[in-house]
Design a protein around this motif. Structure first.
Motif, PDB file in Angstrom:
ATOM      1  N   VAL A   1       5.593  -9.096  -2.786  1.00  0.00           N
ATOM      2  CA  VAL A   1       5.212  -7.670  -2.782  1.00  0.00           C
ATOM      3  C   VAL A   1       4.880  -7.216  -4.200  1.00  0.00           C
ATOM      4  O   VAL A   1       3.904  -6.495  -4.415  1.00  0.00           O
ATOM      5  CB  VAL A   1       6.328  -6.801  -2.165  1.00  0.00           C
ATOM      6  N   ASP A   2       5.697  -7.633  -5.171  1.00  0.00           N
ATOM      7  CA  ASP A   2       5.401  -7.412  -6.590  1.00  0.00           C
ATOM      8  C   ASP A   2       5.185  -5.932  -6.920  1.00  0.00           C
ATOM      9  O   ASP A   2       4.180  -5.564  -7.510  1.00  0.00           O
ATOM     10  CB  ASP A   2       4.177  -8.252  -6.991  1.00  0.00           C
ATOM     11  N   ARG A   3       6.126  -5.105  -6.516  1.00  0.00           N
ATOM     12  CA  ARG A   3       6.090  -3.674  -6.828  1.00  0.00           C
ATOM     13  C   ARG A   3       7.479  -3.258  -7.316  1.00  0.00           C
ATOM     14  O   ARG A   3       8.478  -3.601  -6.684  1.00  0.00           O
ATOM     15  CB  ARG A   3       5.713  -2.824  -5.605  1.00  0.00           C
ATOM     16  N   PRO A   4       7.557  -2.476  -8.410  1.00  0.00           N
ATOM     17  CA  PRO A   4       8.879  -2.089  -8.921  1.00  0.00           C
ATOM     18  C   PRO A   4       9.619  -1.135  -7.988  1.00  0.00           C
ATOM     19  O   PRO A   4      10.836  -1.014  -8.060  1.00  0.00           O
ATOM     20  CB  PRO A   4       8.560  -1.411 -10.258  1.00  0.00           C
ATOM     21  N   ASN A   5       8.862  -0.439  -7.110  1.00  0.00           N
ATOM     22  CA  ASN A   5       9.481   0.517  -6.187  1.00  0.00           C
ATOM     23  C   ASN A   5       9.632  -0.081  -4.782  1.00  0.00           C
ATOM     24  O   ASN A   5       9.523   0.611  -3.776  1.00  0.00           O
ATOM     25  CB  ASN A   5       8.711   1.837  -6.134  1.00  0.00           C
ATOM     26  N   LEU A   6       9.926  -1.371  -4.750  1.00  0.00           N
ATOM     27  CA  LEU A   6      10.300  -2.053  -3.511  1.00  0.00           C
ATOM     28  C   LEU A   6      11.814  -2.156  -3.442  1.00  0.00           C
ATOM     29  O   LEU A   6      12.471  -2.378  -4.458  1.00  0.00           O
ATOM     30  CB  LEU A   6       9.691  -3.467  -3.481  1.00  0.00           C
ATOM     31  N   MET A   7      12.371  -2.009  -2.249  1.00  0.00           N
ATOM     32  CA  MET A   7      13.761  -2.355  -1.993  1.00  0.00           C
ATOM     33  C   MET A   7      13.789  -3.399  -0.882  1.00  0.00           C
ATOM     34  O   MET A   7      13.133  -3.226   0.149  1.00  0.00           O
ATOM     35  CB  MET A   7      14.583  -1.135  -1.556  1.00  0.00           C
ATOM     36  N   ILE A   8      14.530  -4.466  -1.117  1.00  0.00           N
ATOM     37  CA  ILE A   8      14.717  -5.484  -0.090  1.00  0.00           C
ATOM     38  C   ILE A   8      15.930  -5.098   0.742  1.00  0.00           C
ATOM     39  O   ILE A   8      17.016  -4.874   0.200  1.00  0.00           O
ATOM     40  CB  ILE A   8      14.926  -6.880  -0.712  1.00  0.00           C
TER      41      ILE A   8
ATOM     42  N   ASP B   1       0.834  -1.211   0.000  1.00  0.00           N
ATOM     43  CA  ASP B   1       0.000   0.000   0.000  1.00  0.00           C
ATOM     44  C   ASP B   1       0.869   1.262   0.000  1.00  0.00           C
ATOM     45  O   ASP B   1       0.573   2.227  -0.707  1.00  0.00           O
ATOM     46  CB  ASP B   1      -0.934   0.002   1.208  1.00  0.00           C
ATOM     47  N   ALA B   2       1.944   1.244   0.786  1.00  0.00           N
ATOM     48  CA  ALA B   2       2.844   2.405   0.814  1.00  0.00           C
ATOM     49  C   ALA B   2       3.535   2.580  -0.542  1.00  0.00           C
ATOM     50  O   ALA B   2       3.690   3.706  -1.033  1.00  0.00           O
ATOM     51  CB  ALA B   2       3.881   2.239   1.916  1.00  0.00           C
ATOM     52  N   ALA B   3       3.937   1.458  -1.153  1.00  0.00           N
ATOM     53  CA  ALA B   3       4.585   1.525  -2.470  1.00  0.00           C
ATOM     54  C   ALA B   3       3.622   2.107  -3.513  1.00  0.00           C
ATOM     55  O   ALA B   3       4.034   2.882  -4.391  1.00  0.00           O
ATOM     56  CB  ALA B   3       5.063   0.140  -2.893  1.00  0.00           C
ATOM     57  N   ASP B   4       2.349   1.746  -3.421  1.00  0.00           N
ATOM     58  CA  ASP B   4       1.357   2.286  -4.362  1.00  0.00           C
ATOM     59  C   ASP B   4       1.189   3.794  -4.176  1.00  0.00           C
ATOM     60  O   ASP B   4       1.066   4.540  -5.157  1.00  0.00           O
ATOM     61  CB  ASP B   4       0.012   1.575  -4.181  1.00  0.00           C
ATOM     62  N   ILE B   5       1.220   4.253  -2.915  1.00  0.00           N
ATOM     63  CA  ILE B   5       1.090   5.692  -2.648  1.00  0.00           C
ATOM     64  C   ILE B   5       2.297   6.459  -3.191  1.00  0.00           C
ATOM     65  O   ILE B   5       2.160   7.569  -3.716  1.00  0.00           O
ATOM     66  CB  ILE B   5       0.911   5.937  -1.129  1.00  0.00           C
ATOM     67  N   LEU B   6       3.487   5.849  -3.077  1.00  0.00           N
ATOM     68  CA  LEU B   6       4.705   6.519  -3.524  1.00  0.00           C
ATOM     69  C   LEU B   6       5.051   6.234  -4.993  1.00  0.00           C
ATOM     70  O   LEU B   6       6.058   6.725  -5.498  1.00  0.00           O
ATOM     71  CB  LEU B   6       5.890   6.122  -2.635  1.00  0.00           C
ATOM     72  N   ARG B   7       4.202   5.482  -5.664  1.00  0.00           N
ATOM     73  CA  ARG B   7       4.464   5.163  -7.074  1.00  0.00           C
ATOM     74  C   ARG B   7       4.581   6.418  -7.953  1.00  0.00           C
ATOM     75  O   ARG B   7       5.446   6.468  -8.844  1.00  0.00           O
ATOM     76  CB  ARG B   7       3.378   4.216  -7.607  1.00  0.00           C
ATOM     77  N   PRO B   8       3.750   7.474  -7.739  1.00  0.00           N
ATOM     78  CA  PRO B   8       3.938   8.686  -8.554  1.00  0.00           C
ATOM     79  C   PRO B   8       5.318   9.313  -8.382  1.00  0.00           C
ATOM     80  O   PRO B   8       5.871   9.865  -9.332  1.00  0.00           O
ATOM     81  CB  PRO B   8       2.830   9.622  -8.052  1.00  0.00           C
ATOM     82  N   VAL B   9       5.896   9.225  -7.174  1.00  0.00           N
ATOM     83  CA  VAL B   9       7.247   9.741  -6.936  1.00  0.00           C
ATOM     84  C   VAL B   9       8.256   8.910  -7.733  1.00  0.00           C
ATOM     85  O   VAL B   9       9.173   9.442  -8.360  1.00  0.00           O
ATOM     86  CB  VAL B   9       7.597   9.702  -5.426  1.00  0.00           C
TER      87      VAL B   9
END
Length: 370
Positions: free
Chosen positions: A139-146, A94-102
């Motif tokens: 998580v399946d989000r491109p703006n994830l960092m492990i 959910d946080a990654a989706d919110i920050l996706r525009p950034v």
């Protein structure tokens, strides 16, 4: 809240324009669901989010926002660790989706949310890379960092993850030499991709801890009768790491990859909340501003920086020469290698303990809700 409803904070905007990406070292469902995170992305120039087991322990235990999902996972027969993963992954997504525009607006260099492999895996390379792959897929989000610890055992998983296209936030860095080893692992991972003709669009940051260095060194200085040097080690150590960063990523070692379009591995300043009340509450923000850096701040530090953080008119503070302070500390009897080795050991334990506490708390809640 729409972007037109908020005014961009001038202090944080200036820090961002000076080259330091402002990230928040906190995650919680309340932050996400109230719209606070979304408004901070604009008003506070927020460009990323970091989490760790201690942060999730504070977020999940003692609030009701997680109870419904926790009860559902308990009914499915999930154990405490599986429940934690389910709760945390939802928040990270959910946080990654919110920050996706950034992420999109920055061309994929910012807008990241960091999610840590379990800290009790820090010395097990095989389990670390296995969990990094699992979290990346789930998580399946491109703006994830492990987040992978920058321990000797973590170097192989860091290189492998980068070579497989997984964005990595290397955590628990205290020593400049350890930082250089981590940079090398990142470069080797990219070289594997380059040799295979794969995209070099993989992002990584190296999280270098700051305030904990002062906490440890100041204790030793007091015992040695050299209190006049208190509060110098954290910034000097970080600035020495930034010098090494520039040598590596703006020198010959990285030149070929840079020419091929590879991104640098930015230093990220972590543990930037001031622990000594005698020091400025923005000491580790104002003192480490400069190009190609990230500063992940606890909420209190972020708000302090929004109120009175400042960019020096004399140029990037992260580029100030640390040599004098480091020599003075060595002359006073401070062995920085010993300091950073102790901090790494303590740092791993400092994440294992809240993880254990979190799992115990979830187990208890699971019983109550069941």
């Amino acid at each position: 809240m729409s972007q037109t409803d908020t005014t961009v904070n001038a202090h944080l905007d200036a820090i961002t324009k000076a080259g330091t990406s402002v990230w928040l070292d906190q995650i919680s469902r309340g932050l996400i669901e109230t719209g606070e995170l979304e408004s901070m992305a604009h008003e506070y120039s927020l460009r990323g989010l970091t989490s760790n087991p201690a942060i999730f322990e504070k977020a999940i235990l003692g609030v009701e926002e997680y109870d419904e999902q926790l009860a559902e996972l308990a009914k499915e027969g999930k154990d405490a660790r599986e429940i934690y993963q389910g709760l945390a992954i939802k928040d990270v997504q959910d946080a990654a989706d919110i920050l996706r525009p950034v992420f999109d607006a920055s061309g994929g260099t910012d807008g990241f949310v960091s999610f840590e492999v379990d800290p009790d895996l820090a010395e097990d390379a095989d389990k670390t890379i296995a969990q990094a792959r699992e979290y990346w897929q789930r998580v399946d989000r491109p703006n994830l960092m492990i987040k992978i610890p920058g321990t000797p055992a973590g170097l192989g998983p860091i290189e492998t993850a980068i070579s497989e296209g997984i964005n990595v936030n290397v955590t628990l860095l205290f020593s400049v030499d350890a930082y250089a080893d981590v940079a090398e692992a990142y470069i080797k991972g990219l070289e594997k991709r380059h040799a295979a003709g794969e995209s070099l669009d993989v992002q990584s940051v190296a999280s270098f801890f700051v305030s904990r260095v002062d906490s440890e060194v100041d204790k030793r200085l007091e015992a040695l009768g050299h209190e006049a040097l208190a509060g110098k080690a954290g910034l000097a150590n970080a600035r020495a790491a930034y010098r090494r960063y520039k040598e590596i990523f703006h020198g010959e070692r990285f030149a070929e990859l840079k020419a091929a379009g590879a991104p640098v591995q930015r230093p990220l300043w972590a543990s930037t909340g001031t622990k000594n009340p005698a020091y400025s509450d923005v000491l580790y923000v104002d003192g480490l501003i400069g190009p190609e850096t990230v500063n992940t701040m606890p909420m209190a530090t972020l708000k302090a920086a929004a109120d009175h953080g400042s960019v020096s008119p004399d140029g990037p503070t992260v580029e100030l020469d640390p040599t004098h302070d480091l020599n003075a500390l060595a002359g006073a009897g401070i062995d920085m290698d010993d300091v950073t080795a102790k901090l790494l050991t303590d740092g791993i334990a400092a994440f294992v303990t809240p993880m254990e506490s979190l799992l115990e708390g979830i187990e208890k809640k699971r019983g109550e809700l069941a």
